[in-house]
Enzyme design. Sequence first.
Site, PDB file in Angstrom:
ATOM      1  N   LYS A  46     -17.609 -19.222   6.090  1.00  0.00           N
ATOM      2  CA  LYS A  46     -16.244 -19.643   6.392  1.00  0.00           C
ATOM      3  C   LYS A  46     -15.215 -18.975   5.485  1.00  0.00           C
ATOM      4  CE  LYS A  46     -17.270 -23.854   8.839  1.00  0.00           C
ATOM      5  NZ  LYS A  46     -18.744 -23.853   8.655  1.00  0.00           N
TER       6      LYS A  46
HETATM    7  C1  LIG Z   1     -19.590 -23.991   9.704  1.00  0.00           C
HETATM    8  C2  LIG Z   1     -20.983 -23.560   9.506  1.00  0.00           C
HETATM    9  C3  LIG Z   1     -21.831 -23.233  10.583  1.00  0.00           C
HETATM   10  C4  LIG Z   1     -21.401 -23.373  12.018  1.00  0.00           C
HETATM   11  O1  LIG Z   1     -20.435 -22.418  12.377  1.00  0.00           O
HETATM   12  P1  LIG Z   1     -19.592 -22.633  13.715  1.00  0.00           P
HETATM   13  O2  LIG Z   1     -18.602 -21.530  13.717  1.00  0.00           O
HETATM   14  O3  LIG Z   1     -18.932 -23.980  13.571  1.00  0.00           O
HETATM   15  O4  LIG Z   1     -20.530 -22.574  14.853  1.00  0.00           O
HETATM   16  C5  LIG Z   1     -23.119 -22.777  10.313  1.00  0.00           C
HETATM   17  N1  LIG Z   1     -23.556 -22.688   9.045  1.00  0.00           N
HETATM   18  C6  LIG Z   1     -22.786 -22.995   7.993  1.00  0.00           C
HETATM   19  C7  LIG Z   1     -23.353 -22.896   6.632  1.00  0.00           C
HETATM   20  C8  LIG Z   1     -21.465 -23.425   8.175  1.00  0.00           C
HETATM   21  O5  LIG Z   1     -20.716 -23.742   7.102  1.00  0.00           O
END
Ligand SMILES: *Cc1c(COP(=O)(O)O)cnc(C)c1O
Length: 438
Positions: free
Chosen positions: A107
Amino acid sequence: MKYYSTKNKNQPFSFKEVVIKGLPDDNGLFMPETFPNFEDDFFEGLENMPLDKIATEVIYPFVKEDIPEEVLKDICKKAFNFEVPLIEVKPNFYSMELYHGPTLAFKDFGARFMAGCLGYFASQNEREVNILAATSGDTGGAVAAGFYKTKGVKVTILYPKGKVSELQERQLTTLGENITALEVDGTFDDCQKLVKKAFLDGELNEKINLSSANSINVARLLPQSVYYFYAWSRLKSAGKKVVFAVPSGNFGNITGGLFAKMMGLPIENFVAATNVNKVVPDYLQEGQFIPKPSIQTVSNAMDVGNPSNFERLMSIFNKNWQLTRNVIKGYYYTDEETLEAIRHVFNKYGYILDPHGAVGYKALSSYINGKSSTIGVLLETAHPIKFAEHVEESIGKKLEVPDGISELYEKDIAKIPMSKSYNEFKDYLLNKSGVKIK
Ligand SMILES: *Cc1c(COP(=O)(O)O)cnc(C)c1O
């Protein structure tokens, strides 16, 4: 490039408008009107291009009316300033580690790029911008780190008291400067309600310039396309089909990959990997999308019962179920299978997965199952240390703590306790901005 709500094709918005607004008023989501189609010579030249340069090239057509190329270059340089290793776990099976940013999860890409864009737009403004974000743990840290020391932008993060991990709390509360953490005596939903109410409060919005750092912002999706181009460019010389496995919750990461495919990147398939929150694998299997309450799992960033980007998937595939399942292959796994995969991969290949990556590993292994003409790339979305307890138990040894983390434990914590009362929150916002209420 113009943008439209998925619910209204008649009203165009600019990139600047969709970044600042976050969400359209009609319950839809913003989508670009079209996708640039890159020519063969662009793809041929990619393999020697550094990541931040690929980012500038890929993103520029989406933003050029609002961000000059030189500014975009600078935003991408700052947002994409960490390593993205591609590790060969086993033959034709790579793990792309997207977790070397400041909060150790993928993220960081979206949050840092969005922060760069909002910071640039704020610099054109007279008034300071106040970002409000509610977090259940991870997103808030990425947003806070992304906006840290951005001029003209103040960030207020609301998190539920006692409901985030110690590491996550430290990531929110040790930055200082333009970042303030409010520890709300309530749940994540209470935090979200306070933020929503603030955005609807006319009096407050007249006095201070509020903006959201919502996870469905277009500015978070565009940078999530970039690393698909990057991985493909580094692996294309093998002359095989490339498939990406994406551990998915709200399906924003996979939407970034679909954007890349719309731009001409030859991705054979996407493997959508979920835990038992499997409404999308169920949709791909049965053709019905039925949102459900979320179930708690060890891969908790994927505990989503009503994925917010499903609306965008439907827009990309024109609500055509057959078309969707030709491109996206769904798989789901239980916690037991997830932890077993962490153990197996460590014992057999000496590679350490986090629980989210482990779900993706299983899905990609099932998909590939002997297809020798395919290269699989697993998007490893979090550093194993973020889930140390489960990972250490599975592999039977202690994890090394990365440098950035041990530093976090030496810093002072600053947080402001807050009840879940809206008036207290509003008072706080007005007073800290130097505006007295009544
Ligand atoms: C947010 C997140 C996901 C999921 O990603 P999306 O874009 O919501 O599908 C997967 N793994 C981790 C570690 C995350 O922080």
